[in-house]
Write a protein that holds these residues in place. Structure first.
Motif, PDB file in Angstrom:
ATOM      1  N   VAL A  65      38.191  38.209  43.756  1.00  0.00           N
ATOM      2  CA  VAL A  65      38.576  39.232  42.767  1.00  0.00           C
ATOM      3  C   VAL A  65      38.950  38.509  41.477  1.00  0.00           C
ATOM      4  CG1 VAL A  65      40.153  41.117  42.235  1.00  0.00           C
ATOM      5  CG2 VAL A  65      39.350  40.763  44.627  1.00  0.00           C
ATOM      6  N   LYS A  66      38.303  38.929  40.372  1.00  0.00           N
ATOM      7  CA  LYS A  66      38.562  38.295  39.090  1.00  0.00           C
ATOM      8  C   LYS A  66      39.893  38.779  38.506  1.00  0.00           C
ATOM      9  CE  LYS A  66      34.627  36.169  39.020  1.00  0.00           C
ATOM     10  NZ  LYS A  66      34.543  34.721  39.099  1.00  0.00           N
ATOM     11  N   PRO A  67      40.648  37.888  37.878  1.00  0.00           N
ATOM     12  CA  PRO A  67      41.906  38.311  37.260  1.00  0.00           C
ATOM     13  C   PRO A  67      41.645  38.989  35.891  1.00  0.00           C
ATOM     14  CG  PRO A  67      41.608  35.963  36.977  1.00  0.00           C
ATOM     15  CD  PRO A  67      40.460  36.428  37.784  1.00  0.00           C
ATOM     16  N   ALA A  68      42.591  39.725  35.481  1.00  0.00           N
ATOM     17  CA  ALA A  68      42.487  40.351  34.154  1.00  0.00           C
ATOM     18  C   ALA A  68      42.904  39.343  33.095  1.00  0.00           C
ATOM     19  CB  ALA A  68      43.374  41.591  34.086  1.00  0.00           C
ATOM     20  N   LYS A  69      42.325  39.495  31.877  1.00  0.00           N
ATOM     21  CA  LYS A  69      42.667  38.618  30.755  1.00  0.00           C
ATOM     22  C   LYS A  69      43.743  39.323  29.913  1.00  0.00           C
ATOM     23  CE  LYS A  69      39.636  35.328  31.596  1.00  0.00           C
ATOM     24  NZ  LYS A  69      40.026  33.971  31.878  1.00  0.00           N
ATOM     25  N   ILE A  81      45.583  34.695  28.910  1.00  0.00           N
ATOM     26  CA  ILE A  81      45.942  34.174  30.241  1.00  0.00           C
ATOM     27  C   ILE A  81      45.393  35.114  31.336  1.00  0.00           C
ATOM     28  CG2 ILE A  81      47.978  32.996  29.367  1.00  0.00           C
ATOM     29  CD1 ILE A  81      49.647  35.304  30.481  1.00  0.00           C
ATOM     30  N   GLU A  82      45.252  34.528  32.483  1.00  0.00           N
ATOM     31  CA  GLU A  82      44.736  35.319  33.627  1.00  0.00           C
ATOM     32  C   GLU A  82      45.893  36.042  34.279  1.00  0.00           C
ATOM     33  OE1 GLU A  82      42.737  32.571  36.192  1.00  0.00           O
ATOM     34  OE2 GLU A  82      40.954  32.436  34.926  1.00  0.00           O
ATOM     35  N   ASP A  83      45.687  37.320  34.485  1.00  0.00           N
ATOM     36  CA  ASP A  83      46.720  38.147  35.111  1.00  0.00           C
ATOM     37  C   ASP A  83      46.136  38.724  36.398  1.00  0.00           C
ATOM     38  OD1 ASP A  83      48.856  39.695  35.766  1.00  0.00           O
ATOM     39  OD2 ASP A  83      48.622  41.129  34.129  1.00  0.00           O
ATOM     40  N   TYR A  84      46.671  38.191  37.523  1.00  0.00           N
ATOM     41  CA  TYR A  84      46.146  38.621  38.828  1.00  0.00           C
ATOM     42  C   TYR A  84      46.866  39.855  39.372  1.00  0.00           C
ATOM     43  CZ  TYR A  84      43.070  34.610  39.668  1.00  0.00           C
ATOM     44  OH  TYR A  84      42.042  33.703  39.600  1.00  0.00           O
ATOM     45  N   TRP A  85      47.976  40.230  38.747  1.00  0.00           N
ATOM     46  CA  TRP A  85      48.745  41.324  39.392  1.00  0.00           C
ATOM     47  C   TRP A  85      48.006  42.627  39.325  1.00  0.00           C
ATOM     48  CZ3 TRP A  85      51.826  41.925  43.069  1.00  0.00           C
ATOM     49  CH2 TRP A  85      52.522  43.063  43.255  1.00  0.00           C
ATOM     50  N   ALA A  86      47.433  42.887  38.149  1.00  0.00           N
ATOM     51  CA  ALA A  86      46.695  44.154  38.046  1.00  0.00           C
ATOM     52  C   ALA A  86      45.567  44.177  39.077  1.00  0.00           C
ATOM     53  CB  ALA A  86      46.155  44.308  36.617  1.00  0.00           C
ATOM     54  N   ALA A  87      44.851  43.028  39.184  1.00  0.00           N
ATOM     55  CA  ALA A  87      43.771  42.962  40.210  1.00  0.00           C
ATOM     56  C   ALA A  87      44.338  43.064  41.619  1.00  0.00           C
ATOM     57  CB  ALA A  87      43.004  41.650  40.049  1.00  0.00           C
ATOM     58  N   SER A  88      45.587  42.486  41.730  1.00  0.00           N
ATOM     59  CA  SER A  88      46.175  42.546  43.081  1.00  0.00           C
ATOM     60  C   SER A  88      46.525  43.963  43.454  1.00  0.00           C
ATOM     61  CB  SER A  88      47.431  41.656  43.121  1.00  0.00           C
ATOM     62  OG  SER A  88      47.086  40.329  42.863  1.00  0.00           O
ATOM     63  N   ARG A  89      47.064  44.668  42.503  1.00  0.00           N
ATOM     64  CA  ARG A  89      47.428  46.045  42.819  1.00  0.00           C
ATOM     65  C   ARG A  89      46.174  46.854  43.169  1.00  0.00           C
ATOM     66  NH1 ARG A  89      51.451  48.645  38.605  1.00  0.00           N
ATOM     67  NH2 ARG A  89      51.478  50.146  40.337  1.00  0.00           N
TER      68      ARG A  89
END
Length: 816
Positions: free
Chosen positions: A260-264, A277-285
């Motif tokens: 799963v790609k992280p959000a920028k 920066i890469e933000d994985y939380w949104a993708a994690s949710r």
């Protein structure tokens, strides 16, 4: 008494020929005064013929050849009876010794006709049948030899062909077997290689599994933790606005693994510059919002994780904060996901470590599969080769079976051919003789009816007569047979019809006088129904009887004094006791010095009045019922020179005149001279006579055995081992006898030549004795005993030898 007079009838039969007839009439006048005398003369021809027809009614059951001419046989029997009556009357007038030919003698003749037809005529027919069977067998066997030779000639090429075919098939099998064995060796080598490849792959598989087993416990624990998560735990993590650092690390690691790609997200750094920066939380949710997150994680393809993914995951794994225990304080769900990430990482690193082994395993597995494929192909080829071998072996077995059958057929054909050749060789030498004998017997069968009557007449009547009288009677009977149109062998010779050369040789070896009259008497004695009464004035026949019956129990007893005087009471008692013992044990009893008239107490025994009501054959003798053995035989012998035997005795016995003949005495004296002059030559002649009898007996026994086996064989004679063995034995016996006869022929010629030198002496001595015997016609006091003359002759021979020796010595002394 009146009733006795009315119902009691008594008939007294007496013969006027009885010398006591007149004395009885004088002693008992009532026989003349109180009886109605009915004198019967001789039976007329019609009465004799009627009796003959009645007595011969059962001939059909004995010999149909004789029965077919029964009327002519009956008429011929009457004619023979009358002929012997005339000859007996002439003989009695010439010799002063009456010979009784009575109606009782005629009844004996009829019994003898039936006996001769039953035994001797039937034997002629049976012997001719057996000769014909032997000739048929010989002809059939000769045909079989030709047929079997042809069959053998046809079978042998077939056998050779089958043998060659079997050899070719065996060679092909050997070649195919060698190829199959080589192929089988290849298959075995391939199996060894396959087994080695399989073992190598198995070792690699077990190594990989052992390495993977190190990661599997953690993976199993992570999977268990995932399975333990509830939906509320996931929702709890998802609802976090600002999750703890451990939770973020965990979800970022999960996203990295899931790709799963992280959000920028744009932010300013410390210098005030805007950076993304890469933000994985949104993708994690978003990931946490998946409908079946746990199921997707459980179905994660851990073997397809790329190296870049593992490299991106490495910082998280090495992060001290990325520990399940620490993360578990913030969130249970995150703790389970952390354990799963770590387990996947561990598994993938282990998988990377064993990747070469897995590659080797795949290569080994491929190699094993290829080897198995090649092995299967070679096994199929081997199976085809084995199937071909099996077919060839089956063909070989079939060919071998056919060859064995042909070999058995050839062996059986050869065996039967050898047997057939043995039969032909064994019987071939007999063929001409059997053909001649069969033709002769065929002629005799045509004359059986007449020969049977003439032979029975000789047995019944000729015994008391001398040689000339018998010749006259034979001529008359031959004429009567011709007149009755009865086929017969004329001039009739009883020895040719009933005689047995083997028996005659044996009689000669046993000491029977070597003249035709004595041989004829011996033949009559053997064939007669009644007990023999031997007229033996010189004692030669009694000695012959003793030697003839030496193989069985023989007793002898005197019935009267040597001069014919009645025996004493002690002698009579001894005779009765000896007779009873002989009857009981079945011995032969020689009764010497028999009286002219036998005692009436012996009549039941001589008439054959056997009483078997008690289950045991008994005869009443002298008022006593005595047991009689079936083998019992009795001889009566009289040494009187001219006995007058009454009709009461002569009709119950067979009188045989063994008076010495010129021929017999000449042979006896010749033997005496030769024994005195050349004892070795005499002994050699005795041996030759005994050997000749033994040789003829052996040949006859062998021929009888062969003919009997041929007549009784069922099926082919070639299948009868006993017959083939008998033929072989008969051939060997014939060869042995022929060799001995050839060896004895020269000796016999020498013996006869040497004996002929002394024959003039024997002829002169015999002529002298008979010339002296004729003096009895001048005066009855001139009676000469042959035993006395024999002693005188022997003494003269010895004296002549002494005189010759003395002259020889005297001549030698004079010459000296």
């Amino acid at each position: 008494s009146g009733r006795v007079q009315d119902t009691l009838h008594m008939v007294v039969c007496m013969s006027p020929a009885d010398p006591h007839f007149r004395a009885r009439l004088r002693s008992f006048p009532g026989l003349v005064d109180c009886c109605a005398i009915d004198a019967h003369a001789d039976w007329p021809d019609q009465a004799l013929a009627e009796v003959a027809h009645a007595r011969l009614a059962d001939l059909a059951t004995t010999s149909w050849q004789v029965a077919a001419a029964r009327d002519a046989v009956a008429n011929a029997a009457v004619a023979c009876h009358r002929a012997y009556e005339r000859v007996a009357a002439d003989f009695g007038a010439a010799r002063g010794r009456q010979v009784a030919v009575t109606p009782g003698s005629f009844l004996n003749l009829l019994d003898l006709v039936a006996k001769v037809a039953r035994e001797d005529a039937a034997a002629v027919v049976d012997r001719q049948r057996r000769y014909r069977a032997g000739l048929r067998t010989l002809a059939h066997t000769a045909d079989q030899v030709t047929a079997m030779s042809e069959e053998l000639g046809a079978l042998r090429p077939k056998l050779l062909g089958k043998t060659a075919q079997a050899d070719a098939t065996a060679a092909q099998i050997s070649s195919e077997q060698q190829a199959a064995d080589a192929h089988r060796q290849q298959v075995e080598d391939e199996e060894t290689l396959c087994a080695a490849a399989a073992a190598e792959a198995e070792d690699l598989r077990r190594g990989c599994e052992q390495e993977l087993q190190k990661a599997l416990p953690a993976l199993d624990a992570a999977v268990a933790a995932l399975r333990a998560l509830r939906k509320e735990d996931i929702v709890e993590v998802k609802s976090m606005k600002n999750p703890p650092e451990g939770v973020k690390l965990t979800m970022e690691a999960v996203c990295i693994l899931r790709g799963v790609k992280p959000a920028k997200q744009a932010v300013r750094d410390s210098k005030g510059k805007t950076v993304h920066i890469e933000d994985y939380w949104a993708a994690s949710r978003k990931l946490l919002g998946e409908r079946d997150l746990i199921g997707n994680l459980l179905a994660f393809k851990r073997d397809e994780v790329k190296d870049a993914t593992l490299a991106a995951l490495r910082p998280y794994i090495e992060n001290a904060a990325f520990e399940p225990e620490q993360i578990g304080r913030a969130s249970k769900a995150a703790q389970g996901l952390c354990r799963w990430v770590r387990a996947i990482d561990t598994y993938c690193h282990v998988a990377q470590d064993i990747a070469p082994k897995r590659q080797a395993l795949r290569e080994a597995t491929d190699k094993h599969a290829a080897a198995v494929g090649d092995l299967d192909a070679k096994k199929r080829q081997l199976a085809d080769a084995d199937a071909k071998l099996a077919r060839l072996r089956a063909d070989l077995e079939a060919i071998s079976a056919e060859r064995a059958d042909l070999a058995a057929s050839v062996a059986d054909c050869e065996r039967r051919l050898r047997r057939a050749e043995l039969v032909v060789q064994g019987l071939g030498s007999e063929q001409s003789r059997w053909e001649a004998a069969s033709a002769q017997l065929h002629d005799r069968i045509g004359n059986l009816a007449g020969d049977t009557v003439l032979a029975a007449a000789v047995i019944a009547y000729a015994g008391p007569l001398d040689g000339p009288a018998r010749g006259a009677a034979r001529s008359l009977c031959d004429t009567e047979a011709t007149r009755a149109q009865l086929p017969a062998t004329l001039p009739f010779d009883v020895r040719a019809f009933l005689g047995d050369p083997v028996a005659e040789q044996a009689w000669k070896a046993q000491g029977l006088p070597a003249d035709s009259l004595s041989f004829q008497n011996a033949l009559i004695l053997a064939k007669a129904v009644r007990a023999p009464y031997l007229l033996d004035p010189n004692g030669l026949v009694a000695a012959w009887v003793r030697r003839r019956d030496e193989g069985r129990a023989l007793m002898s007893v005197r019935m009267a004094q040597a001069d014919g005087a009645a025996a004493s009471a002690a002698a009579a008692s001894e005779f009765a006791r000896t007779l009873e013992n002989a009857m009981l044990v079945g011995a032969a009893l020689l009764c010497e010095h028999a009286p002219e008239a036998l005692d009436e107490s012996l009549h039941p025994l001589l008439d054959g009045e056997v009483d078997a009501t008690s289950g045991v054959a008994c005869v009443r003798v002298a008022g006593r019922l005595l047991e009689v053995h079936p083998d019992f035989k009795i001889y009566f012998a009289s040494a009187l020179p001219s006995p007058r035997i009454p009709a009461e005795t002569s009709t119950r016995v067979t009188v045989l005149n063994f008076e010495t003949t010129l021929e017999g005495l000449e042979e006896q004296l010749l033997s005496a001279v030769v024994t005195a002059e050349r004892p070795a030559l005499a002994a050699e002649r005795v041996r030759l006579v005994a050997d000749a009898a033994a040789h003829r007996r052996k040949l006859t026994a062998a021929e009888e055995r062969v003919l009997t086996l041929i007549s009784e064989v069922e099926g082919s004679v070639l299948d009868d081992d006993h017959l083939v063995a008998a033929l072989d034995g008969a051939r060997a016996t014939a060869a042995e006898v022929a060799a001995r006869e050839r060896a004895d022929a020269d000796t016999a010629a020498e013996v006869d030549a040497a004996r002929s030198l002394f024959r003039p002496v024997a002829e002169r001595g015999a002529a002298l004795f008979f010339a002296a015997a004729e003096l009895s016609a001048v005066d009855w006091t001139y009676q000469w005993s042959l035993s006395w003359f024999s002693r005188l002759f022997d003494r003269c021979v010895r004296e002549a030898q002494d005189d010759a020796a003395a002259r020889a010595q005297g001549g030698g002394a004079a010459g000296g």
